[in-house]
Design a protein around this motif. Structure first.
Motif, PDB file in Angstrom:
ATOM      1  N   UNK A  43       0.827  -1.202   0.000  1.00 22.95           N
ATOM      2  CA  UNK A  43       0.000   0.000   0.000  1.00 22.95           C
ATOM      3  C   UNK A  43       0.862   1.253   0.000  1.00 22.95           C
ATOM      4  N   UNK A  44       1.987   1.235   0.711  1.00 18.69           N
ATOM      5  CA  UNK A  44       2.898   2.373   0.699  1.00 18.69           C
ATOM      6  C   UNK A  44       3.452   2.592  -0.700  1.00 18.69           C
ATOM      7  N   UNK A  45       3.835   1.522  -1.390  1.00 16.51           N
ATOM      8  CA  UNK A  45       4.360   1.640  -2.749  1.00 16.51           C
ATOM      9  C   UNK A  45       3.331   2.280  -3.682  1.00 16.51           C
ATOM     10  N   UNK A  46       2.078   1.854  -3.567  1.00 16.70           N
ATOM     11  CA  UNK A  46       1.017   2.414  -4.405  1.00 16.70           C
ATOM     12  C   UNK A  46       0.821   3.903  -4.106  1.00 16.70           C
ATOM     13  N   UNK A  47       0.791   4.257  -2.826  1.00 19.35           N
ATOM     14  CA  UNK A  47       0.564   5.650  -2.447  1.00 19.35           C
ATOM     15  C   UNK A  47       1.726   6.539  -2.864  1.00 19.35           C
ATOM     16  N   UNK A  48       2.946   6.048  -2.722  1.00 17.93           N
ATOM     17  CA  UNK A  48       4.116   6.821  -3.162  1.00 17.93           C
ATOM     18  C   UNK A  48       4.040   7.083  -4.660  1.00 17.93           C
ATOM     19  N   UNK A  49       3.663   6.068  -5.425  1.00 14.24           N
ATOM     20  CA  UNK A  49       3.535   6.244  -6.872  1.00 14.24           C
ATOM     21  C   UNK A  49       2.493   7.311  -7.201  1.00 14.24           C
ATOM     22  N   UNK A  50       1.349   7.257  -6.541  1.00  9.19           N
ATOM     23  CA  UNK A  50       0.295   8.247  -6.805  1.00  9.19           C
ATOM     24  C   UNK A  50       0.728   9.653  -6.410  1.00  9.19           C
ATOM     25  N   UNK A  51       1.436   9.766  -5.295  1.00  8.76           N
ATOM     26  CA  UNK A  51       1.902  11.087  -4.866  1.00  8.76           C
ATOM     27  C   UNK A  51       2.933  11.651  -5.839  1.00  8.76           C
ATOM     28  N   UNK A  52       3.794  10.799  -6.358  1.00  8.08           N
ATOM     29  CA  UNK A  52       4.785  11.265  -7.344  1.00  8.08           C
ATOM     30  C   UNK A  52       4.103  11.716  -8.631  1.00  8.08           C
ATOM     31  N   UNK A  53       3.028  11.043  -8.994  1.00  2.61           N
ATOM     32  CA  UNK A  53       2.269  11.481 -10.165  1.00  2.61           C
ATOM     33  C   UNK A  53       1.652  12.865  -9.951  1.00  2.61           C
ATOM     34  N   UNK A  54       1.383  13.207  -8.686  1.00  6.38           N
ATOM     35  CA  UNK A  54       0.816  14.513  -8.361  1.00  6.38           C
ATOM     36  C   UNK A  54       1.886  15.596  -8.187  1.00  6.38           C
ATOM     37  N   UNK A  55       3.150  15.229  -8.373  1.00 12.45           N
ATOM     38  CA  UNK A  55       4.218  16.222  -8.312  1.00 12.45           C
ATOM     39  C   UNK A  55       4.954  16.315  -6.999  1.00 12.45           C
ATOM     40  N   UNK A  56       4.764  15.357  -6.099  1.00  9.45           N
ATOM     41  CA  UNK A  56       5.415  15.421  -4.798  1.00  9.45           C
ATOM     42  C   UNK A  56       6.765  14.703  -4.802  1.00  9.45           C
ATOM     43  N   UNK A  57       7.687  15.237  -3.986  1.00 10.32           N
ATOM     44  CA  UNK A  57       8.967  14.591  -3.724  1.00 10.32           C
ATOM     45  C   UNK A  57       8.795  13.746  -2.459  1.00 10.32           C
ATOM     46  N   UNK A  58       9.211  12.488  -2.504  1.00 10.13           N
ATOM     47  CA  UNK A  58       9.016  11.570  -1.386  1.00 10.13           C
ATOM     48  C   UNK A  58      10.369  11.214  -0.778  1.00 10.13           C
ATOM     49  N   UNK A  59      10.516  11.389   0.522  1.00 12.75           N
ATOM     50  CA  UNK A  59      11.729  11.002   1.234  1.00 12.75           C
ATOM     51  C   UNK A  59      11.422   9.814   2.133  1.00 12.75           C
ATOM     52  N   UNK A  60      12.189   8.723   1.942  1.00 17.06           N
ATOM     53  CA  UNK A  60      11.955   7.492   2.706  1.00 17.06           C
ATOM     54  C   UNK A  60      13.292   7.041   3.299  1.00 17.06           C
ATOM     55  N   UNK A  61      13.332   6.708   4.590  1.00 15.80           N
ATOM     56  CA  UNK A  61      14.598   6.244   5.186  1.00 15.80           C
ATOM     57  C   UNK A  61      15.003   4.883   4.644  1.00 15.80           C
ATOM     58  N   UNK A  62      16.320   4.658   4.595  1.00 19.78           N
ATOM     59  CA  UNK A  62      16.873   3.372   4.166  1.00 19.78           C
ATOM     60  C   UNK A  62      18.133   3.122   4.987  1.00 19.78           C
ATOM     61  N   UNK A  63      18.646   1.906   4.983  1.00 21.97           N
ATOM     62  CA  UNK A  63      19.870   1.625   5.749  1.00 21.97           C
ATOM     63  C   UNK A  63      21.046   2.510   5.344  1.00 21.97           C
ATOM     64  N   UNK A  64      21.063   3.003   4.118  1.00 23.04           N
ATOM     65  CA  UNK A  64      22.158   3.844   3.637  1.00 23.04           C
ATOM     66  C   UNK A  64      21.859   5.334   3.768  1.00 23.04           C
ATOM     67  N   UNK A  65      20.785   5.677   4.463  1.00 27.20           N
ATOM     68  CA  UNK A  65      20.392   7.072   4.585  1.00 27.20           C
ATOM     69  C   UNK A  65      19.109   7.335   3.815  1.00 27.20           C
ATOM     70  N   UNK A  66      18.520   8.508   4.013  1.00 23.06           N
ATOM     71  CA  UNK A  66      17.246   8.815   3.347  1.00 23.06           C
ATOM     72  C   UNK A  66      17.372   8.756   1.827  1.00 23.06           C
TER      73      UNK A  66
END
Length: 251
Positions: A211-234
């Motif tokens: 569900x997070x993957x789907x929502x991130x995709x939709x938000x990017x289609x709307x022009x948003x920049x998405x920051x997500x933490x990862x083991x190597x940094x955001x």
């Protein structure tokens, strides 16, 4: 910042007389008459409720003297990131309080200097209560909420995803369009205690990631920049580029 209501809980104090409808039943009936609003299925004792710190305006509540700690609340949530804190009015049988909460992603510092929409008392009849909310609160609340949400923005068109101890998303954003996407289409809920968007606990971890993957995709289609933490940094995911028009189509 408004004072948090003081609950005395004196031993031997007389309990607050219950209104005609239990709080959860009342808020469900109220939500049925308020388009776009959803009722929290659980009732929570206000004495131990961190969400009471997020009440924007407590209306008549500061003038009420609590004599017991067995009062429960429920919360109504709108997909624009708005929430109403609903509870029986102490010592006023047949009345509830409907108190506007801070909008999604905001804290009391974001509403400094702004005129708060006033919390009000409503009758226990859901039909009359909905009419009074429309007349005396909801329009003012809707008009007052965009400014503090904009003030809470962490950057131009930014959506920040944090991960809790279970690696499940907790999302903050200062944009109504992103909040509405998450709450209205993405299956997210608005946490009354934090103002963050999160997924229901009933979802499995696998379903939550999907569900997070789907929502991130939709938000990017709307022009948003998405920051997500990862083991190597955001990691930052930029907006999707606009689709090129097909041959023969006008721009």
């Amino acid at each position: 910042m408004p004072e948090r209501p003081v609950v005395t809980g004196r031993p031997g104090a007389s309990p607050v007389e219950e209104p005609a409808l239990p709080i959860s039943e009342f808020t469900r009936a109220l939500a049925d008459r308020l388009p776009g609003w959803q009722a929290d299925p659980t009732a929570v004792p206000i004495a131990t409720d961190p969400a009471s710190d997020r009440i924007w305006d407590s209306g008549p509540l500061p003038y009420a003297a609590f004599q017991t700690d067995n009062i429960q609340r429920s919360v109504l949530t709108h997909h624009w990131g708005l929430q109403l804190y609903v509870m029986p009015r102490p010592h006023r049988t047949g009345e509830y309080l409907a108190l506007p909460m801070l909008p999604a992603n905001t804290s009391h510092q974001h509403v400094t200097g702004l005129r708060a929409p006033r919390g009000i008392a409503v009758p226990a009849d859901p039909v009359r209560a909905a009419a009074r909310l429309h007349r005396r609160l909801l329009t003012d609340y809707r008009l007052a909420s965009p400014t503090p949400i904009r003030r809470s923005s962490l950057g131009h068109l930014q959506v920040h995803v944090a991960l809790d101890e279970r690696r499940r998303p907790r999302i903050r954003t200062g944009y109504l369009g992103a909040v509405s996407e998450l709450l209205a289409r993405g299956g997210f809920l608005l946490d009354p205690a934090t103002g963050e968007c999160h997924l229901p606990d009933s979802l499995t971890d696998t379903a939550a990631r999907r569900q997070l993957t789907i929502s991130v995709h939709r938000l990017r289609l709307k022009g948003f920049h998405i920051a997500i933490p990862s083991p190597d940094g955001p990691r930052t995911y930029p907006p999707h580029a606009p689709a090129a028009p097909r041959r023969g189509q006008r721009r």
